[in-house]
Design an enzyme around this catalytic site. Structure first.
Site, PDB file in Angstrom:
ATOM      1  N   ASN A   1      34.471  49.709   0.713  1.00 46.76           N
ATOM      2  CA  ASN A   1      35.352  49.469  -0.367  1.00 46.76           C
ATOM      3  C   ASN A   1      34.555  49.909  -1.836  1.00 46.76           C
ATOM      4  O   ASN A   1      35.360  50.240  -2.445  1.00 46.76           O
ATOM      5  CB  ASN A   1      35.853  48.122  -0.077  1.00 46.76           C
ATOM      6  CG  ASN A   1      36.821  47.850   0.916  1.00 46.76           C
ATOM      7  OD1 ASN A   1      37.177  48.723   1.580  1.00 46.76           O
ATOM      8  ND2 ASN A   1      37.149  46.416   1.427  1.00 46.76           N
TER       9      ASN A   1
ATOM     10  N   ARG B   1      50.350  58.808   5.122  1.00 48.87           N
ATOM     11  CA  ARG B   1      49.083  58.862   5.691  1.00 48.87           C
ATOM     12  C   ARG B   1      49.097  59.021   7.230  1.00 48.87           C
ATOM     13  O   ARG B   1      49.783  58.349   7.713  1.00 48.87           O
ATOM     14  CB  ARG B   1      47.962  57.904   5.387  1.00 48.87           C
ATOM     15  CG  ARG B   1      47.698  57.652   3.969  1.00 48.87           C
ATOM     16  CD  ARG B   1      46.661  56.519   3.832  1.00 48.87           C
ATOM     17  NE  ARG B   1      46.373  56.262   2.457  1.00 48.87           N
ATOM     18  CZ  ARG B   1      45.918  56.672   1.397  1.00 48.87           C
ATOM     19  NH1 ARG B   1      45.230  58.020   1.798  1.00 48.87           N
ATOM     20  NH2 ARG B   1      45.739  56.193   0.137  1.00 48.87           N
TER      21      ARG B   1
ATOM     22  N   ARG C   1      45.887  59.794  -1.849  1.00 49.18           N
ATOM     23  CA  ARG C   1      44.361  59.842  -2.280  1.00 49.18           C
ATOM     24  C   ARG C   1      43.634  59.799  -1.018  1.00 49.18           C
ATOM     25  O   ARG C   1      43.535  59.028  -0.165  1.00 49.18           O
ATOM     26  CB  ARG C   1      44.015  58.540  -3.265  1.00 49.18           C
ATOM     27  CG  ARG C   1      42.539  58.832  -3.832  1.00 49.18           C
ATOM     28  CD  ARG C   1      42.228  57.476  -4.747  1.00 49.18           C
ATOM     29  NE  ARG C   1      42.725  57.739  -5.911  1.00 49.18           N
ATOM     30  CZ  ARG C   1      43.333  56.793  -6.732  1.00 49.18           C
ATOM     31  NH1 ARG C   1      43.426  55.725  -6.010  1.00 49.18           N
ATOM     32  NH2 ARG C   1      43.730  57.368  -7.858  1.00 49.18           N
TER      33      ARG C   1
ATOM     34  N   HIS D   1      55.903  57.235  -1.538  1.00 52.16           N
ATOM     35  CA  HIS D   1      55.068  55.997  -0.849  1.00 52.16           C
ATOM     36  C   HIS D   1      55.915  55.361   0.207  1.00 52.16           C
ATOM     37  O   HIS D   1      55.412  54.457   0.899  1.00 52.16           O
ATOM     38  CB  HIS D   1      54.187  55.190  -1.682  1.00 52.16           C
ATOM     39  CG  HIS D   1      53.379  54.385  -1.151  1.00 52.16           C
ATOM     40  ND1 HIS D   1      53.483  52.791  -1.202  1.00 52.16           N
ATOM     41  CD2 HIS D   1      52.270  54.513  -0.727  1.00 52.16           C
ATOM     42  CE1 HIS D   1      52.423  52.338  -0.487  1.00 52.16           C
ATOM     43  NE2 HIS D   1      51.561  53.427  -0.231  1.00 52.16           N
TER      44      HIS D   1
ATOM     45  N   TYR E   1      46.139  47.271  11.079  1.00 49.18           N
ATOM     46  CA  TYR E   1      46.926  46.768   9.745  1.00 49.18           C
ATOM     47  C   TYR E   1      48.379  45.901  10.099  1.00 49.18           C
ATOM     48  O   TYR E   1      48.800  46.319  11.287  1.00 49.18           O
ATOM     49  CB  TYR E   1      47.545  47.960   9.053  1.00 49.18           C
ATOM     50  CG  TYR E   1      46.334  48.791   8.182  1.00 49.18           C
ATOM     51  CD1 TYR E   1      45.203  48.915   8.392  1.00 49.18           C
ATOM     52  CD2 TYR E   1      46.961  49.740   7.172  1.00 49.18           C
ATOM     53  CE1 TYR E   1      44.276  49.421   7.789  1.00 49.18           C
ATOM     54  CE2 TYR E   1      46.062  50.385   6.335  1.00 49.18           C
ATOM     55  CZ  TYR E   1      44.682  50.348   6.620  1.00 49.18           C
ATOM     56  OH  TYR E   1      43.946  51.234   5.913  1.00 49.18           O
TER      57      TYR E   1
ATOM     58  N   ARG F   1      46.722  39.696  -0.594  1.00 51.68           N
ATOM     59  CA  ARG F   1      45.367  40.069   0.111  1.00 51.68           C
ATOM     60  C   ARG F   1      44.336  40.622  -0.761  1.00 51.68           C
ATOM     61  O   ARG F   1      43.070  40.082  -0.849  1.00 51.68           O
ATOM     62  CB  ARG F   1      45.557  41.175   1.162  1.00 51.68           C
ATOM     63  CG  ARG F   1      44.178  41.506   1.832  1.00 51.68           C
ATOM     64  CD  ARG F   1      44.369  42.899   2.711  1.00 51.68           C
ATOM     65  NE  ARG F   1      44.040  43.894   1.688  1.00 51.68           N
ATOM     66  CZ  ARG F   1      44.770  44.938   1.759  1.00 51.68           C
ATOM     67  NH1 ARG F   1      45.830  45.137   2.505  1.00 51.68           N
ATOM     68  NH2 ARG F   1      44.460  46.021   0.944  1.00 51.68           N
TER      69      ARG F   1
ATOM     70  N   HIS G   1      48.759  43.776   5.336  1.00 55.21           N
ATOM     71  CA  HIS G   1      49.284  44.932   4.795  1.00 55.21           C
ATOM     72  C   HIS G   1      50.948  44.855   4.595  1.00 55.21           C
ATOM     73  O   HIS G   1      51.315  45.656   3.568  1.00 55.21           O
ATOM     74  CB  HIS G   1      49.182  46.318   5.554  1.00 55.21           C
ATOM     75  CG  HIS G   1      49.086  47.371   4.823  1.00 55.21           C
ATOM     76  ND1 HIS G   1      50.304  48.444   4.836  1.00 55.21           N
ATOM     77  CD2 HIS G   1      48.687  48.159   3.853  1.00 55.21           C
ATOM     78  CE1 HIS G   1      50.063  49.184   4.130  1.00 55.21           C
ATOM     79  NE2 HIS G   1      49.163  49.494   3.442  1.00 55.21           N
TER      80      HIS G   1
END
Length: 688
Positions: free
Chosen positions: A49, A378, A408, A438, A471, A567, A595
């Protein structure tokens, strides 16, 4: 172009808030109730992270510093001061990290008869084993770069982003020579399990294998002493690309990806034991800003510890939680026939992503299916989703896939998938010029007796079977005609790169989310002012949009009760007089990554529940294509509400976000302990 922002309400800087989130990850590594190998993995997540934080957020702040002296006025904060605050916090967290690893986890591993040993702790037998391994497997991958100490005009080698290097110092009769050695962690395991001895287990890191065998690597040089110290450079990873969404764009993106490893240095993490002369040499030759220097421990790129081998048995890891079936949803029957009867909710990772794959596979082979539309962001490395879409195209279906190339750090993978899809006959749209797509939506058109019938899947997370195992997300199956009609309109707009307003059910970015969200908040304000109970429960990954925060403060002052589950970063300051006395914020960090985005509005007793792909960040509201969708099926509504209620009871893994930013655990007020992720699993298990 930057605009001047005048703030009249409290905010915490988003970068500092993110660091407090990463501190919550570090808390999991410190939690002695977490199994030992999992604690190591939380250290790895913390490290990974932080690398991304420097590559993106610190890189952006440095760019802002470079703009001009008016940046502070334009932004509402001083980026230089924030960078200094970041460094102070990171140094503190790195010290905590080193202590946890060296003084706690290493010792607790030893109590389990597991020893992580370094090159100085090898006996003769283990030393011979390590040297043989080095000569067979490691040595062929190593090519040291000898550095100039007398010729400062020769360019210093370009260090790759986030790769580990040794700066090697060879001293012969007071003459010093330096070399660089890249640790080949991208092509071999970071860990070598050594032969067991009398029940004792030994593991050595690749770094220390190389340290042990430096004489094999530098045998042609004379030296009295030879030393090796780890360094790791983190670079600016933001891409500078042409916005033209064409083949030219793909070429520009590939070119930018090639430059990413040569971006501006953001952080040099170095072994704090490195001699001062060697560190000064690096700083002068690499032209580093002193602010970029972060002292660390002996080992860098700790993200590799996600794959630390468990040689100590199952008790050192989380107990398995086998994925559950969805109540009354049968993988042995047609998904379409079951969807025709009612809506279904898949709550990941507790329930299996196989339901989504089964939906796509059935669409691929069903002769009645004519068209599939899907947005992908993704994807898993070996994607069953991609395979199903290609199979559908080869079976004569019209398959339209909007694949976002600007995701990204997944740009290169998505270019690969784009080529695979096009080769398989899928119509691929590589995105919208100004916006990232997205949204997580799929719409299947099926020819039935009554004409074309549409079957939809809408989700809070990606169509990614790998992340679906770790997730926490929700995925809705529905044939609701109002929702599917809106999706048809949305997909047609995306195909033409145009956006619409006035959807009947869904809420979309970039045109409507802000307006509709404000309306929903305003409705609760009106209800509270009328003397009735106004309330909201909002769950998300991040809350940083200042407009939304201001509206939440306004709602608080009107008497609306607001419970937030956030979160990650949260720029809202709860519990502040005159702004947020009725706002509480909790953050849950546990074995799975929270998530899902869930919005619940009291609506005068007729609750409105939405799931969304969007966080409450400016980019999600104004600069991305996002979809929030209503939950109308009574059974699904109850399930989501029950899950949220379970999370609001967590007194084991929930932290309070407060004015002190001290990540205080929300302790039990009774003897009954509640741990949301375990309780949700048991709730869904009972239902199934």
């Amino acid at each position: 172009m930057l605009t001047v922002v005048k703030r009249k309400f409290p905010l915490i800087n988003r970068e500092l808030s993110w660091l407090y989130f990463n501190e919550r990850v570090l808390q999991e590594a410190a939690d002695k109730t977490v199994p030992l190998i999992e604690r190591l993995r939380f250290l790895a997540i913390f490290s990974s992270n932080l690398d991304e934080f420097y590559r993106v957020r610190v890189a952006t702040l440095n760019r802002l510093v470079d703009i001009n002296n008016k940046t502070k006025t334009m932004l509402g904060f001083n980026p230089k001061k924030i960078l200094n605050d970041i460094k102070n916090i990171v140094v503190r967290l790195e010290k905590r990290f080193d202590y946890l690893y060296e003084q706690e986890i290493i010792k607790e591993l030893e109590a389990q008869k597991i020893f992580i040993i370094n090159e100085q702790q090898l006996n003769v037998a283990r030393g011979s084993y390590v040297r043989e391994y080095f000569r067979r497997h490691v040595l062929p991958t190593l090519v040291p770069i000898m550095l100039e100490t007398d010729n400062a005009t020769k360019p210093f080698p370009e260090l790759k982003d986030r790769h580990i290097y040794f700066i090697v110092k060879l001293t012969f009769r007071k003459k010093i020579r330096y070399a660089l050695v890249e640790i080949p962690t991208t092509i071999m395991s970071r860990f070598l399990i050594l032969p067991e001895n009398k029940g004792l287990k030994f593991i050595i890191l690749l770094d220390d294998i190389i340290r042990y065998c430096l004489d094999d690597l530098f045998f042609i040089f004379e030296y009295d002493t030879i030393e090796a110290y780890s360094i790791q450079l983190t670079r600016d990873a933001e891409l500078d690309i042409d916005a033209n969404m064409s083949e030219k764009f793909v070429d520009a993106l590939l070119h930018s990806l090639q430059r990413r490893d040569k971006g501006r240095p953001m952080r040099l993490l170095y072994d704090s034991d490195i001699p001062l002369d060697a560190l000064n040499y690096l700083v002068s030759r690499m032209l580093l800003d002193p602010e970029a220097l972060i002292p660390g421990g002996r080992y860098h790129n700790f993200k590799d510890f996600v794959d630390f081998p468990n040689v100590g048995g199952p008790l050192l890891e989380y107990p398995p939680m086998p994925q559950l079936r969805v109540s009354n949803m049968d993988l042995g029957r047609s998904i379409f026939s079951q969807m025709a009867q009612r809506d279904y909710l898949v709550s990941l990772p507790y329930q299996s992503f196989d339901y989504i794959v089964h939906f796509l596979r059935e669409a691929a082979i069903d002769p009645k299916v004519k068209e599939i539309n899907i947005c992908l962001y993704r994807l898993a490395e070996n994607s069953s989703v991609i395979n199903a879409l290609i199979n559908a195209a080869q079976n004569g279906k019209k398959v339209n896939c909007l694949l976002e190339l600007k995701a990204r750090f997944d740009e290169e993978a998505n270019i690969y998938w784009r080529n695979r899809l096009e080769e398989g006959g899928v119509n691929v749209n590589i995105g919208v010029v100004q916006y990232k797509v997205h949204a997580k939506i799929c719409l299947v058109a099926r020819r039935e007796k009554r004409g074309l019938v549409y079957y939809a899947n809408l989700a809070t997370g990606n169509f990614n079977e790998k992340t679906a195992k770790i997730y926490c997300d929700h995925s809705l199956f529905t044939v609701n005609p109002l929702i599917t009609k809106d999706l048809r309109r949305l997909f047609k707009g995306l195909e033409k790169q145009t956006f619409h307003r006035g959807y009947k059910t869904i809420i979309t970015s970039p045109l409507e989310t802000r307006q509709r969200l404000y309306q929903l908040i305003a409705n609760e304000i009106t209800i509270a002012k009328s003397g009735k109970r106004g309330y909201m429960i909002l769950k998300m990954n991040s809350l940083s949009d200042e407009g939304v925060i201001e509206k939440l403060y306004e709602a608080n002052n009107a008497g609306v009760t607001i419970q937030l589950i956030v979160r990650g970063m949260c720029c809202l300051v709860p519990g502040q007089a005159g702004f947020s006395e009725r706002i509480t914020v909790r953050s849950i960090v546990d074995r799975y990554l929270e998530h899902a985005r869930v919005w619940i509005f009291g609506n005068g007793g007729e609750e409105l529940i939405y799931l969304s792909s969007a966080d409450m960040m400016t980019r999600n509201i104004d600069r991305r294509v996002e979809v929030a969708f209503p939950i109308v099926d009574a059974r699904v509504r109850k399930e989501i509400r029950d899950i949220i209620d379970i999370q609001l009871k967590d007194n084991s893994k929930a932290r309070e976000i407060n004015q002190l930013n001290n990540n205080r655990y929300i302790g039990a007020k009774s003897k009954i302990r509640h741990r949301a992720q375990e309780d949700i699993y048991n709730y869904l298990k009972y239902k199934s």
